[in-house]
Design an enzyme around this catalytic site. Structure first.
Site, mmCIF file in Angstrom:
data_model
loop_
_atom_site.group_PDB
_atom_site.id
_atom_site.type_symbol
_atom_site.label_atom_id
_atom_site.label_comp_id
_atom_site.label_asym_id
_atom_site.label_seq_id
_atom_site.Cartn_x
_atom_site.Cartn_y
_atom_site.Cartn_z
ATOM 1 N N ASP A 238 1.385 -1.598 16.541
ATOM 2 C CA ASP A 238 2.544 -0.709 16.671
ATOM 3 C C ASP A 238 2.327 0.656 16.018
ATOM 4 O OD1 ASP A 238 3.794 -2.767 17.940
ATOM 5 O OD2 ASP A 238 5.432 -2.992 16.490
ATOM 6 N N VAL B 154 0.865 -1.183 0.000
ATOM 7 C CA VAL B 154 0.000 0.000 0.000
ATOM 8 C C VAL B 154 0.898 1.229 0.000
ATOM 9 C CG1 VAL B 154 -1.704 1.299 1.337
ATOM 10 C CG2 VAL B 154 -1.892 -1.195 1.129
ATOM 11 N N GLU C 30 18.598 -9.951 23.559
ATOM 12 C CA GLU C 30 18.557 -11.283 22.934
ATOM 13 C C GLU C 30 19.716 -11.459 21.952
ATOM 14 O OE1 GLU C 30 13.672 -11.657 23.038
ATOM 15 O OE2 GLU C 30 14.676 -10.979 21.234
HETATM 16 C C1 LIG Z 1 12.858 -8.329 16.582
HETATM 17 C C2 LIG Z 1 11.565 -8.135 17.314
HETATM 18 C C3 LIG Z 1 11.304 -8.849 18.473
HETATM 19 C C4 LIG Z 1 10.105 -8.688 19.151
HETATM 20 N N1 LIG Z 1 9.875 -9.427 20.278
HETATM 21 C C5 LIG Z 1 8.688 -9.334 20.903
HETATM 22 C C6 LIG Z 1 8.399 -10.158 22.014
HETATM 23 O O1 LIG Z 1 9.231 -10.946 22.448
HETATM 24 N N2 LIG Z 1 7.174 -10.059 22.592
HETATM 25 C C7 LIG Z 1 6.225 -9.190 22.114
HETATM 26 O O2 LIG Z 1 5.113 -9.140 22.636
HETATM 27 N N3 LIG Z 1 6.481 -8.375 21.067
HETATM 28 C C8 LIG Z 1 7.683 -8.436 20.447
HETATM 29 N N4 LIG Z 1 7.943 -7.625 19.376
HETATM 30 C C9 LIG Z 1 6.964 -6.621 18.980
HETATM 31 C C10 LIG Z 1 5.825 -7.239 18.189
HETATM 32 O O3 LIG Z 1 6.330 -8.096 17.195
HETATM 33 C C11 LIG Z 1 4.998 -6.111 17.588
HETATM 34 O O4 LIG Z 1 4.492 -5.332 18.640
HETATM 35 C C12 LIG Z 1 3.860 -6.650 16.763
HETATM 36 O O5 LIG Z 1 4.341 -7.396 15.677
HETATM 37 C C13 LIG Z 1 2.996 -5.508 16.245
HETATM 38 O O6 LIG Z 1 1.977 -6.052 15.466
HETATM 39 P P1 LIG Z 1 1.379 -5.201 14.278
HETATM 40 O O7 LIG Z 1 0.258 -6.014 13.737
HETATM 41 O O8 LIG Z 1 1.092 -3.824 14.723
HETATM 42 O O9 LIG Z 1 2.571 -5.082 13.213
HETATM 43 P P2 LIG Z 1 3.439 -6.207 12.531
HETATM 44 O O10 LIG Z 1 3.310 -7.496 13.221
HETATM 45 O O11 LIG Z 1 4.787 -5.595 12.368
HETATM 46 O O12 LIG Z 1 2.779 -6.385 11.099
HETATM 47 C C14 LIG Z 1 2.755 -5.351 10.147
HETATM 48 C C15 LIG Z 1 2.478 -5.972 8.807
HETATM 49 O O13 LIG Z 1 2.196 -4.911 7.886
HETATM 50 C C16 LIG Z 1 2.849 -5.174 6.665
HETATM 51 N N5 LIG Z 1 3.056 -3.888 6.005
HETATM 52 C C17 LIG Z 1 3.781 -2.850 6.446
HETATM 53 N N6 LIG Z 1 3.714 -1.824 5.583
HETATM 54 C C18 LIG Z 1 2.938 -2.238 4.567
HETATM 55 C C19 LIG Z 1 2.501 -1.619 3.356
HETATM 56 N N7 LIG Z 1 2.861 -0.368 3.043
HETATM 57 N N8 LIG Z 1 1.714 -2.329 2.524
HETATM 58 C C20 LIG Z 1 1.349 -3.619 2.841
HETATM 59 N N9 LIG Z 1 1.731 -4.228 3.961
HETATM 60 C C21 LIG Z 1 2.509 -3.547 4.819
HETATM 61 C C22 LIG Z 1 4.113 -5.873 7.072
HETATM 62 O O14 LIG Z 1 4.646 -6.644 6.009
HETATM 63 C C23 LIG Z 1 3.656 -6.737 8.240
HETATM 64 O O15 LIG Z 1 3.258 -8.021 7.826
HETATM 65 C C24 LIG Z 1 9.143 -7.770 18.669
HETATM 66 C C25 LIG Z 1 9.403 -7.050 17.511
HETATM 67 C C26 LIG Z 1 10.589 -7.232 16.832
HETATM 68 C C27 LIG Z 1 10.857 -6.456 15.561
#
Ligand SMILES: Cc1cc2nc3c(=O)[nH]c(=O)nc-3n(C[C@H](O)[C@H](O)[C@H](O)COP(=O)(O)OP(=O)(O)OC[C@H]3O[C@@H](n4cnc5c(N)ncnc54)[C@H](O)[C@@H]3O)c2cc1C
Length: 445
Positions: A306, A85, A176
């Site tokens: 996030d 997007v 980690e």
């Molecule tokens: C290395 C790491 C370790 C972590 N460890 C932990 C942990 O131990 N415990 C914990 O609770 N949380 C952890 N987190 C945090 C947790 O993963 C996030 O809080 C969570 O994934 C947020 O979910 P979300 O759905 O908001 O975003 P995300 O899970 O990041 O998903 C976002 C999605 O949107 C897609 N996207 C982005 N931009 C676009 C676009 N322009 N067009 C189409 N698709 C798009 C991406 O490809 C992705 O699939 C960690 C994060 C990281 C990076």
């Protein structure tokens, strides 16, 4: 540009992002009341909490990812589209991909966040952060390649720089990574080289604030620091990186360090899609949302995970963690179903079940609210929770098998270097020789 309009008399919900938030919203909306379109720029859901294990050769990419299309297979009114997007028009109610546009009745933005270099964009090339599988594989390549290059290096200062790893940022990901690199060097690869001794490896974890794992109670973050030290990690608190080049890192609060591998775990920047709504965003690009998770002035647009900014019951911002995103995903799904039925929307309330972080083999900390744990017990809790939340039986089985093997044999099964094996640039002559010894960690607290 083609308009992807799938004719239907049901309202259409477009979900951008199939991470923890987006997938849970899609599952909640997966009945007959509406049509759902899930768009993601990658074809897999990624279990980010175990990403560092791919970066440190413990797991393979397929162990922690699952095809989005397969997750949503049984939701017959849900379409999955692979695409990025790149624009949103909230007046026309459309989202734009590179070549297509998709109208929506309700929009859920769940596009997550990436790392932020606090305005030092040029550091990204030298100090990769950890967010996607590409990042993890690049970090794995750099870590393993540094040992290979050290084995071939005859000049002592350069060899020392190759065996020095600096991780910037003492949050859970930095801890980690630092713990895992120390374990690789001091346990896993200890007999594998002939010219170098991997136990000479120095792993420095530099944290700008006064302590690592600052979201945990102080007592637990102290235990984590001492567990890291036991593994041979130098923990430097109050140590801000001020310059990163291909062969050294300069700090405010410590002497510069000659190194060829710097990893970034310090900052977070929300997806730029938040700004495309035209609504206000905070400094990290997050969209402040109403208690029902909608965006002020845009009642049919919701932001979760996030990318959203919302305070909890205690008045503090909710953390950027998977449980917040998952609960918000489910909640927004329920709220949209209520909106379709003409019912009022309900405010979101986060149920905090606790906070876990691992330092490495048999070492973790856990703050479960009613009890604080550390060491082996906390590590078992960490293992259990992570296996429980992985999607797919195959993934759970593969991860447990890999962990059991690693625990018993002190080995890591994914020690593969892909890509260009010459790409680590040689340090410039003047920088490797005059580095100061790292101070003991206590002097940096
Ligand atoms: C290395 C790491 C370790 C972590 N460890 C932990 C942990 O131990 N415990 C914990 O609770 N949380 C952890 N987190 C945090 C947790 O993963 C996030 O809080 C969570 O994934 C947020 O979910 P979300 O759905 O908001 O975003 P995300 O899970 O990041 O998903 C976002 C999605 O949107 C897609 N996207 C982005 N931009 C676009 C676009 N322009 N067009 C189409 N698709 C798009 C991406 O490809 C992705 O699939 C960690 C994060 C990281 C990076």
């Amino acid at each position: 540009m083609a308009i992807l309009d799938y004719p239907s008399d049901r309202p259409r919900i477009v979900i951008v992002g199939a991470g923890f938030g987006g997938l849970n919203a899609a599952k909640q909306l997966g009945g007959d009341e509406c049509d759902v379109v899930v768009i993601d720029r990658v074809n897999h859901h990624l279990f980010q909490p175990l990403l560092y294990q791919v970066a440190t050769a413990a797991l393979s990419p397929a162990d922690i990812s699952y095809p989005i299309r397969a997750v949503l297979r049984n939701l017959k009114r849900t379409r999955t589209l692979l695409g990025e997007v790149v624009g949103i028009d909230t007046t026309l109610r459309r989202v734009y991909l590179h070549e297509d546009e998709i109208p929506y009745d309700y929009l859920i933005l769940a596009a997550g966040a990436r790392h932020s270099y606090f305005g030092n964009k040029e550091w990204e090339r030298i100090a990769p952060g950890l967010k996607g599988l590409d990042d993890a594989l690049e970090i794995r390549r750099r870590i393993l390649l540094a040992f290979e290059k050290a084995e071939r290096e005859v000049e002592p200062a350069r060899r020392k720089a190759l065996l020095t790893f600096v991780v910037i940022g003492g949050g859970p990901t930095g801890v980690e990574l630092a713990g895992a690199i120390a374990e690789i060097a001091k346990q896993v690869m200890v007999d594998d080289f002939r010219s170098i001794d991997p136990t000479d490896t120095r792993v420095i974890l530099a944290e700008g604030g006064p302590r690592i794992l600052a979201t945990f109670p102080e007592e637990l973050s102290k235990k984590a620091e001492s567990a890291l030290r036991d593994k041979g990690v130098w923990v430097w608190a109050n140590t801000l990186a001020t310059e990163i080049t291909e062969d050294r890192v300069a700090f405010k609060g410590a002497d510069p360090v000659a190194t060829r591998t710097v990893l970034w775990a310090a900052g977070v920047q929300a997806s730029p899609l938040g700004r495309m709504l035209g609504a206000a965003t905070d400094r990290a690009g997050r969209v402040p949302v109403e208690p029902d998770l909608s965006v002020k002035g845009l009642p049919n647009v919701f932001v979760i995970g996030d990318l959203a900014s919302l305070n909890g019951k205690d008045g503090k911002p909710l953390p950027g963690v998977a449980p917040v995103a998952m609960q918000q995903g489910r909640h927004v799904g329920k709220n949209i179903l209520r909106a379709i039925e003409g019912k009022p929307l309900l405010p979101f309330e986060y149920r905090d079940k606790g906070n876990l972080a691992t330092i490495g083999r048999a070492a973790a900390i856990a703050d479960l609210g009613f009890v604080r744990l550390s060491g082996f017990v906390a590590w078992m809790a960490w293992l259990f929770v992570h296996v429980l939340y992985l999607i797919g039986f195959r993934n759970r089985a593969a991860v447990m098998l890999n962990w059991t093997w690693a625990y018993l044999k002190m080995q890591r099964g994914a020690r593969l270097i892909y890509g260009d094996v010459e790409r680590l640039v040689e340090p410039s002559e003047h920088s490797a020789g005059h580095e100061a010894e790292p101070e003991p960690a206590s002097q940096h607290r």
